[in-house]
Motif scaffolding. Structure first.
Motif, PDB file in Angstrom:
ATOM      1  N   UNK A 179       0.829  -1.201   0.000  1.00  0.00           N
ATOM      2  CA  UNK A 179       0.000   0.000   0.000  1.00  0.00           C
ATOM      3  C   UNK A 179       0.869   1.259   0.000  1.00  0.00           C
ATOM      4  N   UNK A 180       1.996   1.196   0.749  1.00  0.00           N
ATOM      5  CA  UNK A 180       2.933   2.326   0.754  1.00  0.00           C
ATOM      6  C   UNK A 180       3.490   2.567  -0.653  1.00  0.00           C
ATOM      7  N   UNK A 181       3.874   1.489  -1.319  1.00  0.00           N
ATOM      8  CA  UNK A 181       4.416   1.617  -2.668  1.00  0.00           C
ATOM      9  C   UNK A 181       3.358   2.168  -3.629  1.00  0.00           C
ATOM     10  N   UNK A 182       2.144   1.677  -3.476  1.00  0.00           N
ATOM     11  CA  UNK A 182       1.066   2.158  -4.331  1.00  0.00           C
ATOM     12  C   UNK A 182       0.827   3.655  -4.089  1.00  0.00           C
ATOM     13  N   UNK A 183       0.866   4.062  -2.830  1.00  0.00           N
ATOM     14  CA  UNK A 183       0.685   5.476  -2.507  1.00  0.00           C
ATOM     15  C   UNK A 183       1.799   6.318  -3.128  1.00  0.00           C
ATOM     16  N   UNK A 184       3.038   5.808  -3.056  1.00  0.00           N
ATOM     17  CA  UNK A 184       4.163   6.509  -3.677  1.00  0.00           C
ATOM     18  C   UNK A 184       3.940   6.684  -5.173  1.00  0.00           C
ATOM     19  N   UNK A 185       3.491   5.604  -5.823  1.00  0.00           N
ATOM     20  CA  UNK A 185       3.251   5.677  -7.263  1.00  0.00           C
ATOM     21  C   UNK A 185       2.152   6.683  -7.585  1.00  0.00           C
ATOM     22  N   UNK A 186       1.090   6.662  -6.776  1.00  0.00           N
ATOM     23  CA  UNK A 186      -0.008   7.596  -7.005  1.00  0.00           C
ATOM     24  C   UNK A 186       0.455   9.046  -6.813  1.00  0.00           C
ATOM     25  N   UNK A 187       1.290   9.266  -5.783  1.00  0.00           N
ATOM     26  CA  UNK A 187       1.822  10.608  -5.561  1.00  0.00           C
ATOM     27  C   UNK A 187       2.680  11.050  -6.734  1.00  0.00           C
ATOM     28  N   UNK A 188       3.508  10.115  -7.209  1.00  0.00           N
ATOM     29  CA  UNK A 188       4.369  10.436  -8.353  1.00  0.00           C
ATOM     30  C   UNK A 188       3.533  10.743  -9.593  1.00  0.00           C
ATOM     31  N   UNK A 189       2.496   9.907  -9.820  1.00  0.00           N
ATOM     32  CA  UNK A 189       1.627  10.145 -10.971  1.00  0.00           C
ATOM     33  C   UNK A 189       0.904  11.479 -10.846  1.00  0.00           C
ATOM     34  N   UNK A 190       0.480  11.798  -9.607  1.00  0.00           N
ATOM     35  CA  UNK A 190      -0.210  13.074  -9.384  1.00  0.00           C
ATOM     36  C   UNK A 190       0.712  14.251  -9.670  1.00  0.00           C
ATOM     37  N   UNK A 191       1.956  14.155  -9.152  1.00  0.00           N
ATOM     38  CA  UNK A 191       2.921  15.227  -9.394  1.00  0.00           C
ATOM     39  C   UNK A 191       3.234  15.350 -10.888  1.00  0.00           C
ATOM     40  N   UNK A 192       3.393  14.185 -11.539  1.00  0.00           N
ATOM     41  CA  UNK A 192       3.681  14.205 -12.979  1.00  0.00           C
ATOM     42  C   UNK A 192       2.520  14.810 -13.752  1.00  0.00           C
ATOM     43  N   UNK A 193       1.299  14.419 -13.345  1.00  0.00           N
ATOM     44  CA  UNK A 193       0.117  14.947 -14.017  1.00  0.00           C
ATOM     45  C   UNK A 193       0.012  16.458 -13.813  1.00  0.00           C
ATOM     46  N   UNK A 194       0.298  16.915 -12.584  1.00  0.00           N
ATOM     47  CA  UNK A 194       0.247  18.350 -12.317  1.00  0.00           C
ATOM     48  C   UNK A 194       1.274  19.097 -13.166  1.00  0.00           C
ATOM     49  N   UNK A 195       2.487  18.507 -13.310  1.00  0.00           N
ATOM     50  CA  UNK A 195       3.511  19.128 -14.148  1.00  0.00           C
ATOM     51  C   UNK A 195       3.057  19.185 -15.604  1.00  0.00           C
ATOM     52  N   UNK A 196       2.452  18.061 -16.062  1.00  0.00           N
ATOM     53  CA  UNK A 196       1.983  18.026 -17.445  1.00  0.00           C
ATOM     54  C   UNK A 196       0.866  19.031 -17.677  1.00  0.00           C
ATOM     55  N   UNK A 197      -0.034  19.141 -16.681  1.00  0.00           N
ATOM     56  CA  UNK A 197      -1.122  20.115 -16.803  1.00  0.00           C
ATOM     57  C   UNK A 197      -0.555  21.533 -16.851  1.00  0.00           C
ATOM     58  N   UNK A 198       0.437  21.804 -15.965  1.00  0.00           N
ATOM     59  CA  UNK A 198       1.044  23.135 -15.945  1.00  0.00           C
ATOM     60  C   UNK A 198       1.741  23.439 -17.272  1.00  0.00           C
ATOM     61  N   UNK A 199       2.499  22.424 -17.782  1.00  0.00           N
ATOM     62  CA  UNK A 199       3.184  22.618 -19.065  1.00  0.00           C
ATOM     63  C   UNK A 199       2.187  22.814 -20.198  1.00  0.00           C
ATOM     64  N   UNK A 200       1.115  22.010 -20.168  1.00  0.00           N
ATOM     65  CA  UNK A 200       0.100  22.118 -21.210  1.00  0.00           C
ATOM     66  C   UNK A 200      -0.609  23.468 -21.147  1.00  0.00           C
ATOM     67  N   UNK A 201      -0.892  23.905 -19.905  1.00  0.00           N
ATOM     68  CA  UNK A 201      -1.546  25.207 -19.740  1.00  0.00           C
ATOM     69  C   UNK A 201      -0.654  26.322 -20.269  1.00  0.00           C
ATOM     70  N   UNK A 202       0.644  26.254 -19.920  1.00  0.00           N
ATOM     71  CA  UNK A 202       1.575  27.273 -20.420  1.00  0.00           C
ATOM     72  C   UNK A 202       1.653  27.237 -21.936  1.00  0.00           C
ATOM     73  N   UNK A 203       1.665  26.004 -22.502  1.00  0.00           N
ATOM     74  CA  UNK A 203       1.721  25.870 -23.955  1.00  0.00           C
ATOM     75  C   UNK A 203       0.480  26.456 -24.614  1.00  0.00           C
ATOM     76  N   UNK A 204      -0.687  26.174 -24.017  1.00  0.00           N
ATOM     77  CA  UNK A 204      -1.934  26.720 -24.560  1.00  0.00           C
ATOM     78  C   UNK A 204      -1.960  28.241 -24.460  1.00  0.00           C
ATOM     79  N   UNK A 205      -1.431  28.767 -23.357  1.00  0.00           N
ATOM     80  CA  UNK A 205      -1.397  30.224 -23.202  1.00  0.00           C
ATOM     81  C   UNK A 205      -0.498  30.862 -24.251  1.00  0.00           C
ATOM     82  N   UNK A 206       0.659  30.211 -24.496  1.00  0.00           N
ATOM     83  CA  UNK A 206       1.542  30.739 -25.533  1.00  0.00           C
ATOM     84  C   UNK A 206       0.886  30.659 -26.904  1.00  0.00           C
ATOM     85  N   UNK A 207       0.166  29.557 -27.134  1.00  0.00           N
ATOM     86  CA  UNK A 207      -0.542  29.421 -28.411  1.00  0.00           C
ATOM     87  C   UNK A 207      -1.607  30.502 -28.554  1.00  0.00           C
TER      88      UNK A 207
END
Length: 441
Positions: A133-161
């Protein structure tokens, strides 16, 4: 190898903390967990356990309930009260089998119970469940952080567009409009310019014929004499050439405006071309001439040109002219806002001024300073001035994209720099730095 077993994914920082006042229990649990691939640290009471946790966070705590100094319940309470340690899973170990103790432990935040005396397989099974369960939580946290980074990058890209689309649309629409106006003006201007000299000649001929007629007719009738006096032909003959001269100067002025419109709206090619920046500055100022005149309480805006000797700069002229337009418009807005805060006499004593200074820098770059004597800006506003959709203007008075577009044109399209220096009450200066030889054209 599978990654759901501690032996195959062991990290030196990850360990299980076992807390028990019985050395035999500590030894047994350490052996069982180590054989399963876990790193283990030991503590003999609650106080030393908390001290260890403050130094390094375990992935799981096996916590005895009955201990001297500080029992398991108090230890768990302290761990859960600390934001840094509250999420560490705690499994209570106890010989107390009554339901009330189990409920108390679970209410304090424990995730499980192990009953003494230990069954090694049960201990290992329960630890493995919570480790996974600890490992699963770590993976979920990592996925959440990665998703947040991707959303931020995508948002910045859309704003530039968005900025690019707005910029292209504004340039296209403005260019077509201004070019169309200049084209429509061209024919009537040409007609006036070409016909005024002819009109001068015809009028001169008529005046000569009139003078000749007057010299031949010595005794005009009383009616003719009165009519000539009423018409005041002498004044007409004197003033008409002046009128034609004024008309000629006006047509020259219209020609300059038409040329400025064509210069400002010139359609950029797919590659950069050599361009006279001074010509771009002058044409933009000519288009904004109406905004430089006195308006209400605001006196006329004086433009001071301190032009250096510049070479032609490889750039997209239409885009650079748009940058000039945005910077001049902002300077005029700042001066108008400053004048609204002052009385008429104060405005007269504080002249409105825009100063343009151009110079060559290091033989590779040119610098353009556009300074105004307006209200200036705070450091907070200055730091955000190039952000998309940031504006200090009221609703309906701007999109907030003007300076963001200017920044994108200078930095991304021309590999230059645009900086702003300002103090409240002391005006604002924008500094453009452009390479003479365009890159990535």
């Amino acid at each position: 190898m599978t990654t759901d077993h501690p032996m195959t994914n062991n990290q030196s920082r990850e360990f299980v903390l076992v807390v028990d006042d019985n050395p035999t229990n500590l030894s047994l649990l350490r052996q069982v967990l180590k054989e399963a691939g876990f790193q283990v640290r030991l503590a003999e009471d609650g106080k030393s356990a908390i001290e260890q946790v403050e130094r390094a966070l375990p992935i799981l705590i096996l916590l005895d309930v009955q201990m001297p100094v500080m029992d398991g319940f108090e230890t768990c309470t302290r761990l859960k009260d600390n934001p840094k340690t509250r999420d560490i899973p705690v499994i209570f170990m106890t010989a107390l089998s009554d339901i009330s103790n189990k409920l108390k432990g679970l209410s304090l935040g424990a995730v499980d119970y192990i009953t003494k005396p230990f069954e090694q397989q049960e201990v290992l099974a329960r630890v493995m469940v919570h480790w996974r369960m600890h490992k699963l939580t770590q993976k979920l946290q990592h996925l959440t952080e990665t998703l947040e980074e991707q959303v931020a990058e995508r948002t910045a890209s859309l704003q530039q567009a968005q900025i690019r689309l707005v910029q292209q649309e504004k340039l296209s629409t403005l260019g077509e409009l201004v070019a169309g106006v200049a084209h429509e003006m061209n024919n009537p201007i040409s007609c006036l310019v070409n016909n005024i000299p002819e009109a001068k000649e015809h009028i001169s001929t008529l005046l000569q014929a009139l003078a000749l007629y007057q010299s031949e007719v010595k005794q005009p009738s009383a009616l003719l004499q009165q009519s000539l006096e009423d018409l005041d032909l002498e004044f007409v003959a004197e003033d008409l050439p002046n009128l034609l001269g004024s008309m000629h100067l006006s047509t020259d002025r219209i020609k300059e405006i038409s040329l400025a419109l064509r210069t400002f709206s010139r359609i950029d090619n797919t590659s950069k071309i050599p361009f006279d920046l001074h010509q771009g500055l002058d044409s933009t100022l000519l288009i904004l001439q109406h905004r430089l005149k006195a308006l209400g309480k605001r006196p006329a805006i004086q433009v001071i040109k301190q032009y250096g000797v510049l070479p032609l700069v490889e750039c997209y002229p239409g885009q650079i002219n748009q940058v000039f337009m945005n910077l001049f418009a902002n300077a005029i807005d700042a001066l108008e806002e400053a004048n609204q805060q002052l009385g008429i006499e104060e405005n007269r004593e504080n002249p409105n001024c825009i100063t343009i200074t151009t110079s060559l820098k290091d033989q590779q770059m040119v610098e353009i300073h556009i300074a105004d004597s307006g209200i200036g800006m705070s450091e907070d506003i200055r730091s955000r001035i190039f952000d998309h959709s940031f504006t200090t203007k009221g609703i309906g008075k701007g999109t907030g994209l003007g300076l963001a577009i200017a920044h994108q044109i200078v930095v991304e399209k021309h590999q230059g720099h645009i900086d702003v220096y300002s103090q409240l009450g002391r005006g604002t200066t924008f500094v453009l730095t452009l390479p003479i030889h365009g890159q990535f054209g």
